[in-house]
Write an enzyme that holds these catalytic residues in place. Structure first.
Site, PDB file in Angstrom:
ATOM      1  N   HIS A 228     -14.422  23.978   9.514  1.00 14.00           N
ATOM      2  CA  HIS A 228     -14.589  24.321  10.924  1.00 14.00           C
ATOM      3  C   HIS A 228     -13.320  23.933  11.682  1.00 14.00           C
ATOM      4  CE1 HIS A 228     -16.260  20.124  10.657  1.00 14.00           C
ATOM      5  NE2 HIS A 228     -15.293  19.992  11.533  1.00 14.00           N
TER       6      HIS A 228
HETATM    7  C1  T46 Z   1     -14.385  16.838  11.999  1.00 15.32           C
HETATM    8  C2  T46 Z   1     -14.380  16.332  10.611  1.00 15.32           C
HETATM    9  C3  T46 Z   1     -13.129  15.603  10.253  1.00 15.32           C
HETATM   10  C4  T46 Z   1     -23.288  14.144  15.091  1.00 15.32           C
HETATM   11  O1  T46 Z   1     -24.488  14.195  15.404  1.00 15.32           O
HETATM   12  N1  T46 Z   1     -22.420  13.400  15.836  1.00 15.32           N
HETATM   13  C5  T46 Z   1     -21.102  13.325  15.519  1.00 15.32           C
HETATM   14  O2  T46 Z   1     -20.335  12.629  16.224  1.00 15.32           O
HETATM   15  C6  T46 Z   1     -20.590  14.069  14.397  1.00 15.32           C
HETATM   16  C7  T46 Z   1     -19.124  14.016  14.058  1.00 15.32           C
HETATM   17  C8  T46 Z   1     -21.485  14.803  13.670  1.00 15.32           C
HETATM   18  N2  T46 Z   1     -22.808  14.831  14.003  1.00 15.32           N
HETATM   19  C9  T46 Z   1     -23.732  15.600  13.175  1.00 15.32           C
HETATM   20  C10 T46 Z   1     -23.508  17.096  13.182  1.00 15.32           C
HETATM   21  C11 T46 Z   1     -24.004  17.521  11.810  1.00 15.32           C
HETATM   22  O3  T46 Z   1     -25.400  17.731  11.856  1.00 15.32           O
HETATM   23  O4  T46 Z   1     -23.549  15.196  11.817  1.00 15.32           O
HETATM   24  C12 T46 Z   1     -23.751  16.292  10.936  1.00 15.32           C
HETATM   25  C13 T46 Z   1     -22.579  16.474  10.011  1.00 15.32           C
HETATM   26  O5  T46 Z   1     -21.445  16.940  10.764  1.00 15.32           O
HETATM   27  P1  T46 Z   1     -20.406  17.978  10.146  1.00 15.32           P
HETATM   28  O6  T46 Z   1     -21.081  18.902   9.215  1.00 15.32           O
HETATM   29  O7  T46 Z   1     -19.652  18.588  11.279  1.00 15.32           O
HETATM   30  O8  T46 Z   1     -19.473  17.001   9.299  1.00 15.32           O
HETATM   31  P2  T46 Z   1     -18.041  17.303   8.682  1.00 15.32           P
HETATM   32  O9  T46 Z   1     -17.733  16.191   7.772  1.00 15.32           O
HETATM   33  O10 T46 Z   1     -17.964  18.679   8.145  1.00 15.32           O
HETATM   34  O11 T46 Z   1     -17.036  17.243   9.955  1.00 15.32           O
HETATM   35  C14 T46 Z   1     -16.793  16.042  10.643  1.00 15.32           C
HETATM   36  C15 T46 Z   1     -16.822  16.259  12.166  1.00 15.32           C
HETATM   37  O12 T46 Z   1     -18.054  16.877  12.534  1.00 15.32           O
HETATM   38  C16 T46 Z   1     -15.683  17.125  12.638  1.00 15.32           C
HETATM   39  O13 T46 Z   1     -15.565  17.019  14.048  1.00 15.32           O
HETATM   40  O14 T46 Z   1     -13.334  17.158  12.537  1.00 15.32           O
HETATM   41  O15 T46 Z   1     -15.514  15.521  10.301  1.00 15.32           O
END
Ligand code: T46
Length: 313
Positions: A228
């Protein structure tokens, strides 16, 4: 992932790349390997000569993913030749780079060598791209004559060398940016025999307020996350423990960096597509972010990301 001695049960996995012309072509160091019996006899005698050292690159589950070799080790001249090969299912997962840096550590710190040389055929563009991308320099001259003579029957070779003292683990850091995002040095205070302490301050070391800190842990080796971009969010990413590859794409260039040093951070402050690959299990990715969590700031479709940046250009 880690290096270990070769074992008899590695032979069938070794045959995967031996029989895969795309992976094994030009690897003359292993020319004698044709059958599983050759692989078994190679493994059996892999510790016999003081002039050769072979290691399996093993996954966390201890499965053979590829191998690295130091050959023609010459303790008098302080030189050796090197090669690395991985199975097809280990490509693009960090095994080759990990095996390579560990083998170079062994060459310089355990064997106390001064220079490690290797060559690839000029038409092996994938291998050349891999080495150059990870900061290894090609050599136009200065390859010792006795090493060149060993390869006299091979045409159009591209040579590489690493010298003791070269910062091959962090060669990519000297680039300064990854896909247009800054690589920064996080202030780090060493303590005598008690580790080190790293810190950064909002508006001082990074040019934004920090509204949120999150970290990602317990990720298995070889797993990818991310996929993303963010519209507005600014973030500082760093890896205080372990080894994580960050793949960043700003729509024009796609570049990678391996985070394995707590004193290195990446400031992502332009809309950048990101992927993170866990090279070692239990590595931790920490992030200091400029905004509270807002799902509306995410772009989770690459086509949509491309349209978004074309509008903001
Ligand atoms: C990024 C990379 C480096 C929350 O509820 N609060 C938060 O602050 C974050 C970061 C995530 N979430 C929830 C949203 C999703 O349901 O945690 C779940 C996993 O998030 P995501 O699939 O976006 O995780 P990554 O590892 O793909 O990405 C993360 C960050 O979301 C993103 O901003 O830059 O790490």
């Amino acid at each position: 992932m880690r290096l270990r001695e070769l074992r008899m049960e590695d032979a069938p996995f070794m045959m995967e790349w031996v029989l895969d012309a795309d992976l094994s072509s030009g690897l003359h160091l292993y020319d004698t390997l044709k059958t599983i019996q050759d692989a078994e006899s190679f493994i059996r005698s892999s510790n016999d000569s003081p002039h050769e050292k072979h290691f399996a690159i093993a996954s966390d589950e201890d499965e053979y993913m590829g191998m690295v070799s130091l050959r023609n080790i010459d303790m008098d001249d302080g030189v050796a030749e090197f090669s690395v090969v991985v199975r097809r299912n280990a490509l693009s997962k960090g095994y080759a780079l990990h095996g390579m840096t560990e083998a170079l550590d062994y060459a310089f710190h355990s064997l106390n060598l001064n220079t490690v040389y290797w060559c690839v055929s000029a038409d092996n563009t994938r291998a050349i791209r891999f080495f150059v991308k990870h900061g290894f320099n090609t050599l136009d001259e200065d390859v010792p004559v006795n090493i060149l003579n060993r390869h006299s029957k091979e045409n159009d070779l591209v040579w590489f060398a690493v010298l003791k003292g070269d910062d091959y683990r962090n060669a990519t850091l000297s680039r300064g940016t990854v896909a247009g995002n800054r690589i920064i040095s996080i202030k780090t205070v060493p303590t005598i025999e008690a580790g080190e302490l790293s810190f950064f301050e909002a508006n001082q070391d990074i040019d934004f307020e920090i509204k949120r800190v999150y970290y990602i842990s317990k990720v298995p080796e070889g797993r990818r996350r991310g996929f993303h971009a963010h519209k507005k969010l600014k973030q500082l990413l760093f890896c205080p423990y372990g080894e994580i590859q960050l793949i960043l794409d700003n729509g024009s260039i796609r570049e990678e960096i391996t985070l394995n040093d707590p004193s290195i951070g990446i400031v992502i402050d332009i809309p950048t597509w990101r992927e993170m690959l866990w090279l070692k299990k239990d590595s931790v990715l920490c992030v200091a972010a400029s905004e509270y969590y807002d799902e509306d700031d995410y772009i989770r479709d690459y086509g949509e990301y491309k349209r978004f940046i074309s509008k903001t250009d």
